[in-house]
Design an enzyme around this catalytic site. Structure first.
Site, PDB file in Angstrom:
ATOM      1  N   CYS A   9      43.920  30.464  51.553  1.00  0.00           N
ATOM      2  CA  CYS A   9      44.098  29.033  51.278  1.00  0.00           C
ATOM      3  C   CYS A   9      45.567  28.681  51.414  1.00  0.00           C
ATOM      4  CB  CYS A   9      43.613  28.697  49.873  1.00  0.00           C
ATOM      5  SG  CYS A   9      43.866  26.966  49.449  1.00  0.00           S
ATOM      6  N   CYS A  55      40.181  23.666  48.345  1.00  0.00           N
ATOM      7  CA  CYS A  55      39.311  24.698  48.933  1.00  0.00           C
ATOM      8  C   CYS A  55      38.167  25.044  47.984  1.00  0.00           C
ATOM      9  CB  CYS A  55      40.120  25.957  49.249  1.00  0.00           C
ATOM     10  SG  CYS A  55      40.570  26.910  47.791  1.00  0.00           S
ATOM     11  N   CYS A  74      26.502  75.214  16.812  1.00  0.00           N
ATOM     12  CA  CYS A  74      25.817  74.780  15.603  1.00  0.00           C
ATOM     13  C   CYS A  74      26.539  73.621  14.933  1.00  0.00           C
ATOM     14  CB  CYS A  74      25.699  75.946  14.629  1.00  0.00           C
ATOM     15  SG  CYS A  74      27.299  76.432  13.967  1.00  0.00           S
TER      16      CYS A  74
END
Lengths: 482, 150
Positions: free
Chosen positions: A198, A222, A280
């Site tokens: 743009c 735009c 564990c």
């Protein structure tokens, strides 16, 4: 207008709501014209050439009043800063010195009859050496407004007419483009539209100092909507500061923290984050060698002989260990609550493109299945536009809400947010509904109503937040001073 | 092959021979004019006195619009010289002007030995010693001076 429906009543043209700011979109041609006008004003006041006036305006970042004031105060200093050696020379018509009358300090060639050029500072160089020099400065260094005379430590600036005469046409084109870019970059009321490809700029007069109380959202020709304050895509109603904070936070820890919260626990003593990847329940922290139970988080010593089988979940010491863990996790949970909602809307917005394609098809099939004309099915596109806008707004309300202090106002805000969210989801649902010949008129009515409703809810939310910011009503849970 | 860059370097060499500045000397490589070897003698009344510091200058076709690449080949202990021998000197970067030549580059480096700028250090250790422990700084510089004779 016979029947001004709710929809038109909301989009009053020309009538500004608290969440909007004034702005103008400028084309490159506009920008050139504005530069000329500004310079012409200075010429009128002081009677100098356009090129000189432009150079002086650039050093003052195009602030005309400041330039006039400074020039009256201390003209010599302004000229020095702008790199102008002699204001009396006519910069509009630079002339090449006919013959070699002094040694060119770039090539040190002593070939006679070579055309040379000098600015008012009298540092003369071959026209060819000048051409090379300018090409290097423009193409390699990307300089435009501040190309200095090649002379050793000479502060004078090569003016535009001189560049036009001396530089290669290709270099001059780039020079002009760089000048235009610097005009917008240096100008505090202008910003380039950040959309790729743009070439428009936006002029907006909201000062940087007001960014704690407004979100100046502008829309380029735009179609790209962005915040004039920080250049980021539209982030209403969240203010720039919080937007930056939020984005940084999301970039830092969204994915990582989700993983951490799912897969790890913290050592009850040193808070190290531990991932259990086997073994564990008897854990020994690597860092502080604290022994604890993975199941209840209590100290292992109290487990006595019931190893590998924890039945102590309710015991006081393990409860306390879990509580403190809970606390440190709750801030993470709170963040994830807001983040997930934010990310959800962002994700939906990413699917926009597909939704538009799908809507296109639905509009066609609607025309075939009913007696609605092309113009009459356009409401679907409007509905999708509104849906997308609402999602963007909702997304940023979550970022804002994350930083809001709990209180009545925040509750009100979240109620508004909730309303909008619900209505938005309903609209989204309506848009997905299958098309049947019989129900099309009813569906159309429903979608029209819902679209108008969510648009108004969104506007209410935005306006209320904007008013709150302007009045300083919101209380944030962190200081805005960076 | 004669290009503007080469012609200019020939002229720089001629000037350096005819009108040599004190304490510096330099000449292009016999088969490549784009590569120069130069020497800077440590200026009197500085810690660098008596040092013979060698440098290498590499030019390309952008000279004199762009500065050459300059680096010490002798080991240096100076706040504005990197370990690689490259220098932090304004005229070799943003302050370069095409009117500078080899003689002016070498004399500028010579004066940098005189007046280090500890505020933009390339060698932070040297800069710190220069500011806070001048005795140690002098000792370290003296080491490089002795090394430069070998």
């Amino acid at each position: 207008m016979e029947n001004p429906g709710l929809f038109t009543a909301i989009h009053r043209p020309g009538d500004k709501s608290p969440s909007q700011v004034d702005f103008v979109v400028r084309t490159p041609a506009d920008l050139v014209r504005i530069q000329r006008q500004e310079a012409a004003e200075i010429c009128n006041v002081f009677g100098m050439s356009m090129a000189h006036a432009t150079m002086m305006l650039r050093t003052m970042r195009w602030n005309r009043e400041k330039l006039i004031e400074r020039y009256i105060d201390d003209a010599e200093r302004v000229l020095r800063d702008a790199g102008i050696a002699d204001i009396e020379t006519d910069a509009a018509r630079p002339t090449v010195l006919p013959l070699r009358h002094q040694l060119c300090e770039i090539c040190f060639s002593n070939e006679p009859n070579v055309p040379m050029y000098a600015l008012a500072c009298d540092h003369a160089f071959c026209v060819e050496c000048y051409n090379e020099y300018l090409s290097h400065k423009i193409q390699d260094e990307g300089l435009s407004a501040r190309i200095q005379c090649p002379g050793t430590r000479c502060p004078n600036v090569v003016d535009e007419p001189s560049v036009e005469m001396l530089a290669h046409p290709v270099d001059y084109v780039k020079f002009q483009r760089l000048l235009l870019r610097s005009f917008v970059d240096e100008n505090q009321v202008m910003k380039w539209c950040p959309a790729p490809g743009c070439e428009y700029a936006v002029e907006c007069h909201t000062p940087q100092s007001a960014l704690d109380s407004t979100v100046p959202t502008v829309k380029c020709r735009c179609g790209h909507e962005f915040c004039f304050g920080c250049g980021y895509a539209n982030h209403q109603p969240c203010i720039c500061n919080l937007t930056q904070l939020w984005l940084r936070k999301c970039m830092d820890d969204s994915e990582t923290s989700t993983w951490i919260s799912v897969n790890t626990k913290e050592c009850s003593r040193c808070r190290s984050i531990i991932e259990k990847n086997g073994g564990c329940n008897h854990m020994t922290c690597r860092k502080c060698s604290y022994e604890f139970c993975w199941v209840c988080m209590g100290p292992w010593a109290e487990h006595g002989r019931t190893w590998y089988h924890c039945n102590r979940y309710g015991e006081q010491s393990s409860q306390a260990a879990r509580d403190s863990q809970e606390k440190s996790r709750s801030s993470l949970k709170r963040y994830l609550h807001y983040y997930n909602r934010y990310a959800n809307h962002e994700q939906s917005a990413r699917l926009d493109h597909q939704l538009y394609l799908k809507t296109e098809k639905r509009m066609e099939s609607m025309q075939q299945k009913s007696d609605l004309s092309w113009i009459e099915v356009q409401f679907l596109r409007d509905a999708v536009d509104t849906l997308v806008e609402c999602r963007m707004t909702l997304k940023w309300t979550y970022a804002l809400a994350f930083y809001l202090e709990p209180g009545n106002l925040t509750t009100l805000f979240e109620d508004n947010q909730c309303d909008l969210e619900m209505a938005t989801e309903q609209l989204s649902g309506l848009l997905e509904r299958p098309l049947e010949r019989k129900s099309i008129p009813a569906l159309r009515q429903q979608i029209l109503d819902k679209t108008a409703y969510v648009a108004s809810r969104r506007q209410i939310l935005l306006d209320d937040t904007a008013e709150g910011l302007a009045d300083g009503r919101w209380r944030f849970n962190m200081s805005l001073i960076n | 092959m004669s290009t503007p860059t080469r012609r200019r370097l020939m002229r720089d060499f001629k000037r350096l021979e005819q009108d040599p500045p004190t304490g510096v000397s330099g000449c292009p490589n016999p088969d490549n004019i784009m590569l120069w070897e130069a020497v800077i003698f440590g200026p009197e009344d500085t810690p660098f006195e008596d040092g013979i510091f060698k440098l290498r200058l590499t030019f390309d076709e952008t000279y004199p619009n762009k500065p050459p690449n300059v680096r010490f080949s002798s080991r240096m202990f100076h706040p504005n010289v990197y370990a690689s021998g490259e220098l932090c000197l304004d005229i070799l970067q943003n302050r370069w002007s095409p009117t500078y030549d080899v003689a002016s580059i070498l004399t500028s480096i010579q004066s940098l030995l005189h007046d280090p700028n500890p505020n933009s250090p390339a060698n932070s250790e040297a800069a710190q010693l220069y500011r806070e422990n001048r005795k140690e700084y002098l000792r370290r510089v003296a080491e490089t001076v002795e090394e430069s004779w070998v």
